[in-house]
Write a protein that holds these residues in place. Structure first.
Motif, mmCIF file in Angstrom:
data_model
loop_
_atom_site.group_PDB
_atom_site.id
_atom_site.type_symbol
_atom_site.label_atom_id
_atom_site.label_comp_id
_atom_site.label_asym_id
_atom_site.label_seq_id
_atom_site.Cartn_x
_atom_site.Cartn_y
_atom_site.Cartn_z
ATOM 1 N N ALA A 1 1.034 -1.374 0.042
ATOM 2 C CA ALA A 1 -0.076 -0.005 -0.064
ATOM 3 C C ALA A 1 0.717 1.306 0.075
ATOM 4 C CB ALA A 1 -1.021 -0.156 1.095
ATOM 5 N N ARG A 2 1.981 1.215 0.461
ATOM 6 C CA ARG A 2 3.091 2.246 0.472
ATOM 7 C C ARG A 2 3.635 2.683 -0.442
ATOM 8 N NH1 ARG A 2 4.737 4.045 6.591
ATOM 9 N NH2 ARG A 2 2.575 3.582 7.572
ATOM 10 N N ALA A 3 3.780 1.385 -1.615
ATOM 11 C CA ALA A 3 4.710 1.579 -2.731
ATOM 12 C C ALA A 3 3.846 2.581 -3.665
ATOM 13 C CB ALA A 3 4.805 0.323 -3.552
ATOM 14 N N GLN A 4 4.828 3.261 -4.439
ATOM 15 C CA GLN A 4 4.084 4.200 -5.265
ATOM 16 C C GLN A 4 3.463 3.490 -6.660
ATOM 17 O OE1 GLN A 4 4.034 7.820 -4.636
ATOM 18 N NE2 GLN A 4 2.617 7.616 -6.367
ATOM 19 N N GLU A 5 4.090 2.607 -7.177
ATOM 20 C CA GLU A 5 3.414 2.044 -8.086
ATOM 21 C C GLU A 5 1.764 1.372 -7.699
ATOM 22 O OE1 GLU A 5 3.903 -1.940 -11.196
ATOM 23 O OE2 GLU A 5 5.396 -1.880 -9.381
ATOM 24 N N CYS A 6 1.993 0.946 -6.328
ATOM 25 C CA CYS A 6 0.502 0.682 -5.895
ATOM 26 C C CYS A 6 -0.507 1.657 -6.153
ATOM 27 C CB CYS A 6 0.589 -0.237 -4.422
ATOM 28 S SG CYS A 6 -0.792 -1.011 -3.868
ATOM 29 N N LEU B 1 -7.204 2.424 0.631
ATOM 30 C CA LEU B 1 -6.082 1.832 0.484
ATOM 31 C C LEU B 1 -5.461 1.272 1.741
ATOM 32 C CD1 LEU B 1 -3.962 0.261 -1.681
ATOM 33 C CD2 LEU B 1 -2.949 2.413 -1.925
ATOM 34 N N VAL B 2 -5.719 0.398 2.276
ATOM 35 C CA VAL B 2 -5.184 -0.084 3.803
ATOM 36 C C VAL B 2 -3.963 -0.987 3.620
ATOM 37 C CG1 VAL B 2 -5.858 -1.005 5.726
ATOM 38 C CG2 VAL B 2 -7.465 0.157 4.450
#
Length: 135
Positions: A87-92, A106-107
């Motif tokens: 959830a913390r990834a930029q792509e996600c 987005l949790v």
């Protein structure tokens, strides 16, 4: 049965995660169904027609974002709460945003019960922590 009850589909390839989420929200009055991969979730969603899908992202057979794209084709008003360790990834975040989803839905895994309740409330499906949940 009350046809106006919120229908919630919980999807993750990890049964303990599905069980935990169902346990957390069991008191909320939702009609709940579960699925353990994307293709199963699509099949359940076609019959069940959920108001909201709470799904993981990284799953075999089909990821949660592809699952969301396919469900939105036949349920364009369905809301999605996406739960993932990425959830913390930029792509996600970028894929989530490209689908037009609220970034607050987005949790990140591991999650707290409060984060699940907050996301459901933000999605428009109010629920609060029950004293009987054990959390």
């Amino acid at each position: 049965m009350d046809s106006k009850r919120t229908k919630l589909l919980v999807v993750d390839d990890e049964p303990p995660i599905v069980d935990l989420v169902v346990h957390l929200i069991a008191h909320c009055g939702y009609e709940i169904r579960v699925a353990y991969d994307g293709p199963e979730a699509i099949s359940v969603a076609k019959d069940f027609r959920p108001d909201c899908v709470m799904t993981g992202i990284m799953m075999p057979k089909m990821d949660g974002f592809e699952l969301a794209r396919l469900i939105l084709k036949f349920l364009p008003d369905c809301k999605f709460v996406v739960v993932s360790s990425c959830a913390r990834a930029q792509e996600c975040k970028d894929i989530h945003a490209a689908l037009g989803f609220d970034p607050r839905l987005l949790v990140e895994k591991p999650f707290t019960p409060a984060e699940i309740f907050d996301a459901l409330n933000l999605a428009g499906f109010p629920c609060t922590k029950s004293n009987s949940t054990g959390f």
